[in-house]
Design an enzyme around this catalytic site. Structure first.
Site, mmCIF file in Angstrom:
data_model
loop_
_atom_site.group_PDB
_atom_site.id
_atom_site.type_symbol
_atom_site.label_atom_id
_atom_site.label_comp_id
_atom_site.label_asym_id
_atom_site.label_seq_id
_atom_site.Cartn_x
_atom_site.Cartn_y
_atom_site.Cartn_z
ATOM 1 N N SER A 1 30.205 -20.895 21.700
ATOM 2 C CA SER A 1 29.608 -20.319 20.492
ATOM 3 C C SER A 1 28.592 -21.253 19.830
ATOM 4 O O SER A 1 27.540 -21.515 20.398
ATOM 5 C CB SER A 1 30.742 -19.949 19.517
ATOM 6 O OG SER A 1 30.266 -19.110 18.504
ATOM 7 N N ASP B 1 16.080 -25.678 25.138
ATOM 8 C CA ASP B 1 14.882 -24.832 25.210
ATOM 9 C C ASP B 1 13.646 -25.543 24.666
ATOM 10 O O ASP B 1 12.531 -25.357 25.172
ATOM 11 C CB ASP B 1 15.109 -23.538 24.434
ATOM 12 C CG ASP B 1 15.843 -22.494 25.263
ATOM 13 O OD1 ASP B 1 16.311 -22.847 26.359
ATOM 14 O OD2 ASP B 1 15.943 -21.333 24.823
ATOM 15 N N LYS C 1 30.117 -17.780 25.394
ATOM 16 C CA LYS C 1 30.370 -16.815 24.311
ATOM 17 C C LYS C 1 29.066 -16.596 23.551
ATOM 18 O O LYS C 1 28.662 -17.421 22.747
ATOM 19 C CB LYS C 1 31.450 -17.332 23.367
ATOM 20 C CG LYS C 1 31.737 -16.401 22.196
ATOM 21 C CD LYS C 1 32.804 -16.965 21.285
ATOM 22 C CE LYS C 1 33.014 -16.064 20.071
ATOM 23 N NZ LYS C 1 31.835 -16.099 19.161
#
Length: 443
Positions: free
Chosen positions: A293, A304, A318
């Site tokens: 999470s 990224d 998740k």
């Protein structure tokens, strides 16, 4: 007639609780067929109340029905009874009145997992493995974990007596303890060899972002730092806002950290707020199958944007957002309302974050093949599908990294925390490469 009226009253209450209350928060309109299904529920409830072999607890039945309804959804939507909901609020605040011990039920005995450092429980000498026989005058044999927690927590300054049995004791011993405000810190930090700062974040709770900032400032004051390690292993997640704040310590203001998309709410972007005033140091983020999470949100954003090297093993996977809605009787609803996506539009649902450098956990001790297997989101019943992938990838056979060895020789050579040592070595090598100036460049 009286019972029938009661059943209708209960039916209407349930309707308000389950349908109106939730739709008021989510904006979803109840449809006609919902009424028809609730009629069936009302009929069954009425039948149970009138004909079950023993007298029934109506509240228990209604709670059970709601739990069953949410269990039909995904693994993360759930109903929390008042005690559980209150405990959730305590967990996310990280602050409560108590004695500062972590407990569990082992072999049907209430057992101390560990005292929290510098708390009343730690100061009076409680130890991991101690069996709690009594809390004040109440035996713990038939207590649930929640009941035991309730007895030990209380207003700071009040006293509680634990009767403890330890292997070294000939007979049980009483410990009188004065409760205090217990603050559970989610962040630990230390300076490692070679001027490398280490930040361990155990969960994303209230003020985790602030704690990370404080930890960084203290590390930077101690010595010139050449690299950072953010350890998110076995971090189950927590508050989404705190994940954004943590990312704000490493990414510039206005940078997209994550966005969510839900059926009712559309897209919502979460961006870094506040000034970015920390040096841009080489950075490694450690993750494993227990990183879920908010941990995956943080690791995904830093990966990224090219801000950090992600090292370790595949994360949990998740990729859904739960909204917690307080209900009128003190209970709470945790409902999956959206999926989240990394800045490069990746959904990690059932997939997880793939490390840039895969480093398995310690292989010092030989174990059964499944012993190190972390349960993943894709293993959970009713997990949400990820449209970006045809199916959840099958579990890969455990493979050792090239430098990892098994057996007695590995035991002699391997450090206690193999993944952490690999992160340290990478940052050391990073610094060496930065110092290298190719000879041809100066000609």
């Amino acid at each position: 007639m009286k019972r029938k009226s009661f059943a209708w009253t209960l039916f209407l209450s349930l309707f308000i609780l389950v349908v109106v209350g939730v739709t008021h928060e989510s904006g979803v309109q109840a449809k006609g067929e919902t009424y028809e299904q609730l009629n069936i529920f009302s009929e069954v409830l009425h039948m149970v109340q009138q004909n079950y072999v023993e007298k029934v607890d109506t509240k228990k039945l209604v709670y059970g029905a709601i739990k069953g309804m949410l269990n039909a959804l995904d693994p993360h939507s759930s109903f929390m009874e008042p005690d559980t909901y209150k405990e959730l609020q305590v967990d996310t605040r990280g602050k409560f009145g108590g004695i500062g011990i972590q407990i569990s039920i082992r072999d049907k005995q209430l057992t101390i997992i560990a005292p929290i450092e510098d708390t009343p429980g730690d100061r009076v000498g409680l130890k991991a493995g101690d069996v709690i026989l009594k809390v004040d005058d109440e035996w713990t044999k038939d207590l649930s974990l929640m009941d035991a927690v309730k007895l030990m927590r209380g207003k700071p300054g009040t006293r509680v007596t634990l009767t403890i049995m330890r292997k070294e004791f000939k007979r049980p011993k009483k410990f009188k303890i004065t409760r205090a405000v217990i603050k559970v810190k989610s962040v630990k930090y230390k300076l490692l060899e070679g001027g490398i700062g280490y930040l361990r974040l155990s969960q994303f709770q209230q003020d985790s972002g602030k704690e990370i900032g404080n930890g960084m400032q203290k590390l930077l004051k101690e010595e010139k730092i050449h690299g950072l390690i953010l350890d998110l292993r076995n971090n189950p997640g927590g508050l989404l806002d705190e994940a954004v704040k943590v990312c704000g310590k490493f990414l510039p203001k206005g940078t997209l950290v994550v966005y969510t998309k839900g059926r009712a709410q559309g897209r919502h972007d979460y961006k870094v707020r506040g000034a970015f005033d920390y040096p841009r140091l080489p950075m490694v983020v450690l993750i494993n199958g227990g990183s879920a999470s908010a941990s995956e949100i943080t690791a995904g954003a830093l990966q990224d944007w090219g801000r950090a090297i992600i090292m370790g093993t595949q994360s949990f996977g998740k990729g859904s957002v739960q909204t917690v809605v307080p209900l009128s009787d003190g209970s709470g609803l945790r409902l999956t309302t959206a999926k989240y996506y990394t800045p490069r539009d990746k959904s990690i649902q059932n997939v997880g974050i793939t490390p840039d450098i895969v480093v398995e956990e310690n292989v010092i001790v030989k174990a059964a093949p499944d012993e190190f297997h972390h349960i993943k989101e894709a293993d959970l019943k009713n997990h949400l599908d990820n449209p970006d992938v045809k199916a959840a990838p099958p579990a890969k056979k455990k493979e050792s990294s090239p430098s990892a060895e098994e057996g007695p020789e590995a035991e002699k050579k391997s450090p206690q925390d193999y993944q952490l040592q690999q992160a340290v070595d990478l940052l050391k090598a990073w610094r060496v490469f930065e110092k290298i100036k190719p000879a041809f460049a100066t000609k």
